[in-house]
Design a protein around this motif. Sequence first.
Motif, PDB file in Angstrom:
ATOM      1  N   SER A  39       0.619  -1.279  -0.418  1.00 15.16           N
ATOM      2  CA  SER A  39      -0.025   0.203   0.066  1.00 15.16           C
ATOM      3  C   SER A  39       0.593   1.594   0.033  1.00 15.16           C
ATOM      4  O   SER A  39       0.615   2.242  -0.580  1.00 15.16           O
ATOM      5  CB  SER A  39      -0.808   0.274   1.397  1.00 15.16           C
ATOM      6  OG  SER A  39      -1.699   1.238   0.966  1.00 15.16           O
ATOM      7  N   THR A  73       0.455   4.144  -2.683  1.00 16.39           N
ATOM      8  CA  THR A  73       0.321   5.108  -2.776  1.00 16.39           C
ATOM      9  C   THR A  73       0.837   6.280  -2.842  1.00 16.39           C
ATOM     10  O   THR A  73       0.735   7.380  -2.797  1.00 16.39           O
ATOM     11  CB  THR A  73      -1.014   5.188  -1.515  1.00 16.39           C
ATOM     12  OG1 THR A  73       0.145   5.034  -0.324  1.00 16.39           O
ATOM     13  CG2 THR A  73      -1.410   4.510  -1.329  1.00 16.39           C
ATOM     14  N   ALA A  75      -6.331   3.613   3.390  1.00 13.85           N
ATOM     15  CA  ALA A  75      -6.175   2.704   2.111  1.00 13.85           C
ATOM     16  C   ALA A  75      -6.742   1.363   3.323  1.00 13.85           C
ATOM     17  O   ALA A  75      -7.351   0.336   2.658  1.00 13.85           O
ATOM     18  CB  ALA A  75      -5.765   2.507   1.230  1.00 13.85           C
TER      19      ALA A  75
END
Length: 503
Positions: free
Chosen positions: A423, A427, A436
């Motif tokens: 993640s 991102t 998230a």
Amino acid sequence: MTDATDASPAALLQPGRNCWTITRADRLAVIIDADEYFRAAHRAMLAAERRIMLIGWDFDARVALVPDEESPDAPTRLGDFILWLVRRRPDLEVFVLRWDLGALKSIFRGSTWITVLRWMRHPRITLKLDGAHPPTASHHQKIVVIDDSLAFCGGIDITSGRWDTREHRDDDPGRRNPGRQPHPPWHDATTALDGPVASKLGELARRRWQAAGGALLPPVRQRTVCWPEDLQPSIQGVSLAIARTSPEYADCGAVHEIEQLYLDLIGSARRHIYAESQYFASRRIAEAIAGRLTEPDGPEIVLINPVAAQGWLEPVAMDTARARLHEALRRLDMRARFRIYHPYTAGGAPIYVHAKVLVVDDRVLRIGSSNMNNRSMRLDTECDLVVDARADGNEHAAEAIAAVRNSLIAEHLGCRMDDVARSLADTGSLIGAIEALRGSGKSLRPYDRPDLSAVETWLADNEILDPEGPGGIFEPLAKGGLLRRLRFRRNWFRGRRARAPGE
């Protein structure tokens, strides 16, 4: 003051400025939560030959370090275990130093006073209460040193109410005080280290012992292999710094290395800062964060806090300060780069955060006893350790430092480390990655601001909404606490009313 942002990598950690000394660890293990720490401490002390020094804010002799079934030959409760060790090892001495005022309450916990009397009767166990501090201060270091060969240093006290696992399961039967009453979920962190750093922490422990009125102790020359076999090092062969806080007292000058270290680390961040702290109440740290938030390309800053401080006075002082500092920072955070989160169990119970951890980018790891409050910066005795992967020979530590951060985030979010790393890569944002992955059940929840009516009034009264610059939002908080200017104005008007006309 040197700007840490412009400092060269090798100059970030500077003895005499933001640390006491730079030394080396052959092995360093980051230990999360007391279940693993208590086990490691029990196994390490079993190998002690000459000296064990227990330096802490609190020790509870009734605490079981391991379950009875895991130690059929040795006692599991701290008090009985120490007595068993010295009877088994004729050359072993044990020195226990703990905060004096805290002892006044804890000495009468259950059978503690009986154990203390048994300790005091043994010629090779010496118990001392640390009162070498100004009024209202406390001895807050958490250090265990074994034969100057292995040390534990961080934020975990060997006392009741601390035990928990990284899963923080609801209704875990092991999460009970010695009296068998359940206690809330608890998150904490410490380190295990061997090599030259253990000798330096031994020196620090002996200095504190002597400052508290104990005898001068020589170093232990004989090295003992006492690293627990099943404790996996996080990093091997790494240089690191030891930083301290110590207030001015008697003939000892003040030491503010930890405060300067916080400021320098915040100033050195490029992409993100991940921090865990029991409190967020330090004006100086908040001012440093404010400066970074006003930069167009400054770092993201994520702070993990408990929902509320424990005790009857701490919520009034610490939680109110946090609300005020958060509101002031929120008004500056135009790019949404600052977040405070709280961890919760799968069943929705808040997990108390007692850990003191700071990770800057993927290169700096700091773990210790200090919180982000004024006491830890100026009043209490503290000890922190910091590893900088940019220092010569430390390049291999960067991956491990990132893994520690990702592991902590994964623990709080109830997911895997790989999910956090993925993640973050997807991102490009620490806050984005957390958002998230946040969900229901075991997860992180954003800080919920309390009723801000009083805070809004305070901000207006103190001209927080119209500062001259980033530091200006905190100028009214300096030199006397958060409400200094309110008191100044009240006293000024009282003085005006008391004067005769024309004066």
